[in-house]
Design a protein around this motif. Structure first.
Motif, short mmCIF file in Angstrom:
data_model
loop_
_atom_site.label_atom_id
_atom_site.label_comp_id
_atom_site.label_asym_id
_atom_site.label_seq_id
_atom_site.Cartn_x
_atom_site.Cartn_y
_atom_site.Cartn_z
N ALA A 91 27.92 31.37 39.14
CA ALA A 91 27.79 32.51 40.06
C ALA A 91 29.06 32.67 40.88
O ALA A 91 29.50 33.79 41.14
CB ALA A 91 26.58 32.30 40.97
N LYS A 92 29.66 31.56 41.29
CA LYS A 92 30.88 31.61 42.08
C LYS A 92 32.05 32.15 41.26
O LYS A 92 32.84 32.97 41.73
CB LYS A 92 31.22 30.20 42.57
CG LYS A 92 32.39 30.11 43.52
CD LYS A 92 32.02 30.58 44.90
CE LYS A 92 33.10 30.28 45.92
NZ LYS A 92 32.75 30.79 47.25
N ASN A 93 32.17 31.69 40.02
CA ASN A 93 33.31 32.07 39.19
C ASN A 93 33.27 33.52 38.73
O ASN A 93 34.31 34.09 38.37
CB ASN A 93 33.40 31.15 37.98
CG ASN A 93 33.96 29.79 38.33
OD1 ASN A 93 34.67 29.65 39.32
ND2 ASN A 93 33.64 28.78 37.53
N ALA A 94 32.08 34.12 38.72
CA ALA A 94 31.98 35.51 38.26
C ALA A 94 32.85 36.43 39.11
O ALA A 94 33.51 37.33 38.59
CB ALA A 94 30.52 35.96 38.29
N GLY A 95 32.87 36.20 40.43
CA GLY A 95 33.69 37.04 41.30
C GLY A 95 35.17 36.84 41.06
O GLY A 95 35.96 37.79 41.11
N LYS A 96 35.59 35.59 40.80
CA LYS A 96 36.99 35.32 40.52
C LYS A 96 37.43 36.06 39.26
O LYS A 96 38.55 36.58 39.18
CB LYS A 96 37.20 33.81 40.34
CG LYS A 96 36.92 32.97 41.58
CD LYS A 96 37.09 31.49 41.28
CE LYS A 96 36.74 30.62 42.48
NZ LYS A 96 37.73 30.73 43.55
N GLU A 97 36.56 36.12 38.25
CA GLU A 97 36.87 36.79 37.00
C GLU A 97 36.99 38.30 37.19
O GLU A 97 37.86 38.94 36.61
CB GLU A 97 35.75 36.48 35.99
CG GLU A 97 36.26 36.17 34.60
CD GLU A 97 35.14 35.75 33.68
OE1 GLU A 97 34.03 36.33 33.77
OE2 GLU A 97 35.36 34.85 32.87
N ARG A 98 36.12 38.85 38.02
CA ARG A 98 36.12 40.30 38.22
C ARG A 98 37.42 40.78 38.85
O ARG A 98 37.88 41.89 38.57
CB ARG A 98 34.92 40.71 39.08
CG ARG A 98 33.59 40.59 38.36
CD ARG A 98 32.45 41.18 39.17
NE ARG A 98 31.19 40.97 38.48
CZ ARG A 98 30.37 39.95 38.72
NH1 ARG A 98 30.68 39.08 39.65
NH2 ARG A 98 29.24 39.81 38.05
N VAL A 99 37.99 39.97 39.73
CA VAL A 99 39.26 40.37 40.35
C VAL A 99 40.34 40.54 39.29
O VAL A 99 41.11 41.51 39.31
CB VAL A 99 39.69 39.33 41.41
CG1 VAL A 99 41.11 39.60 41.87
CG2 VAL A 99 38.74 39.37 42.59
N LEU A 100 40.41 39.63 38.34
CA LEU A 100 41.40 39.75 37.26
C LEU A 100 41.08 40.95 36.38
O LEU A 100 41.99 41.69 35.97
CB LEU A 100 41.43 38.48 36.42
CG LEU A 100 41.89 37.21 37.15
CD1 LEU A 100 41.98 36.05 36.16
CD2 LEU A 100 43.23 37.42 37.83
N ALA A 101 39.82 41.16 36.05
CA ALA A 101 39.44 42.29 35.20
C ALA A 101 39.85 43.61 35.84
O ALA A 101 40.39 44.51 35.17
CB ALA A 101 37.93 42.28 34.96
N ASP A 102 39.63 43.73 37.15
CA ASP A 102 39.91 45.01 37.81
C ASP A 102 41.38 45.22 38.12
O ASP A 102 41.84 46.36 38.18
CB ASP A 102 39.10 45.09 39.12
CG ASP A 102 37.62 45.30 38.88
OD1 ASP A 102 37.25 45.61 37.73
OD2 ASP A 102 36.83 45.15 39.82
N THR A 103 42.14 44.15 38.35
CA THR A 103 43.55 44.33 38.69
C THR A 103 44.46 44.34 37.47
O THR A 103 45.48 45.01 37.46
CB THR A 103 44.03 43.22 39.65
OG1 THR A 103 43.83 41.93 39.04
CG2 THR A 103 43.28 43.29 40.97
#
Length: 433
Positions: A263-275
């Motif tokens: 659950a914690k890592n999902a947010g870290k991944e989304r930042v890379l996907a969006d940027t």
């Protein structure tokens, strides 16, 4: 010869004796972050330390009507029983709080501790979801009434939960539902479910309350939200982005659970996907190292291609105290959510995406773009006097009347990667190889 500019006014002025007071109800109120929030607010208010890390204390927020720091009153829920003064002493012994600070702000810590109520559900608790929500909401309403508060903001700073499965409400969602029932704005500083549970969607929309979240951006992901756009703007192809987190304390213990870590890592991944517009190869590993206490080390290894295919590497090391990084953000968010509520705003506060890994709404992921959104939000608040309600903008309209993206933001043309979508360089969110 031009005159020197006059100093910018301080955003947080001492309240008058009759000034309204604002409650900050912390879920996880005896944890490291909450203790640092209470001690830090008291220290800054007393002039013992400068407001480092408090974005709302910068000139951008002068005249925006935020509740002053001295007007904040703290309470909360927790299943722990260690009193806040003792918890603060332990944090000082570990180097999280300055030596002598727990004694200097003992009265403020003790006052907040008296306002902490038992959380739940605890082992052996036979109450159903409705009974728990009712009890939590009653605690919050009682706090507002007894302290004679103008309003209170509920902020979740509890340990990370695994992602919710099935229809049952996890504890974070029980507290979120209680916040709605008590008529309080809600901020989810954790990656836990909170208001994101499908069972609360209708209640959140009907409440007329503002809310923000989720998962505070304090270290590794803060860097990613800066470095990701840098690579994209320089047209440098990122081939792989791997990371490791070493941390102790309550977070380390909670994130030792693979489901909570996911659950914690999902947010870290989304930042890379969006940027980046893609998800590069690589994963983030989280290791519990109890000897580190409340300190953490985050390491990133980034492989990227330069001109003519030249292969290069960037490595970063972030060593810091998560509680000290998080506490000023929690104070910022409580003040901003309270002001938004006073101004009559409701629904997701996408303009506060600057503070989160996984912001509500469709906010940009680049830190610079998020800060621009935040400053525009400050302009809106400045345009309404204290106690006044902001007028609603037409859908998609910017403060200057120019068209936005349909949600009150500048159009964001960066390509998005959908959850589970495959890309040239790796898997998507929920579809990692």
């Amino acid at each position: 010869m031009s005159a020197s500019p006059s100093p910018s006014p301080s955003p947080s002025l001492p309240p008058s004796p009759s000034a309204p007071r604002t409650g900050v109800w912390l879920v996880g109120a005896r944890g490291s972050v909450a203790t640092t929030v209470v001690a830090g607010c008291a220290a800054v208010t007393a002039g013992l330390h400068p407001p480092a890390g408090l974005v709302t204390e910068t000139p951008v927020f002068a005249g925006t009507g935020l509740p002053p720091l001295p007007s904040l009153v703290f309470g909360g829920h927790d299943t722990l029983v260690c009193p806040l003064p003792k918890r603060a002493e332990a944090l000082a012994a570990g180097g999280v709080l300055p030596p002598g600070l727990p004694a200097a702000v003992h009265a403020e810590l003790a006052a907040a501790d008296r306002e902490i109520r038992p959380g739940g559900p605890q082992p052996g608790d036979t109450r159903d979801e409705e009974a728990l929500i009712t009890a939590f909401a009653a605690d919050i309403r009682d706090f507002v009434r007894r302290a004679e508060l103008a309003r209170a903001v509920v902020v979740n700073v509890a340990s990370t939960e695994p992602a919710a499965t099935g229809g049952a409400l996890p504890p974070s969602s029980l507290y979120a539902a209680a916040a709605l029932r008590a008529g309080c704005p809600y901020v989810n500083f954790t990656p836990s479910t909170g208001l994101h549970h499908p069972a609360l969607t209708e209640a959140a929309a009907a409440s007329g309350l503002p809310y923000a979240g989720r998962d505070g951006k304090t270290g590794q992901t803060l860097l990613r939200s800066v470095l990701g756009p840098m690579f994209a703007l320089r047209a440098l192809t990122v081939r792989a982005w791997s990371g490791t987190n070493l941390l102790g304390g309550g977070d380390g213990a909670a994130l030792a659970d693979p489901a909570a870590a996911a659950a914690k890592n999902a947010g870290k991944e989304r930042v890379l996907a969006d940027t980046l517009g893609t998800i590069p190869e690589g994963e983030v590993h989280i290791d519990d190292v109890p000897a580190l206490g409340d300190w953490k080390t985050a390491w990133d290894h980034i492989a990227f291609d330069g001109f003519l295919g030249s292969r290069m590497i960037l490595q970063t090391i972030w060593q810091g105290c998560d509680s000290a990084l998080a506490a000023p953000l929690v104070l910022d968010l409580a003040r901003l959510a309270a002001r938004a509520h006073e101004a009559g705003l409701s629904g997701p506060l996408g303009a506060l995406g600057f503070y989160f890994k996984d912001p509500v709404g469709d906010a940009p992921a680049s830190l610079a773009e998020q800060y621009a959104e935040l400053t525009r939000f400050a302009e809106r608040l400045r345009g309404a006097g204290a106690g006044e309600r902001l007028e609603r903008r037409r859908p998609g309209e910017m403060p200057d009347g120019s068209p936005g993206d349909g949600a009150g933001r500048r159009p964001n043309t960066r390509p998005k990667v959908r959850p589970g979508e495959r890309t040239e360089h790796g898997g998507g969110i929920g579809g990692r190889r």
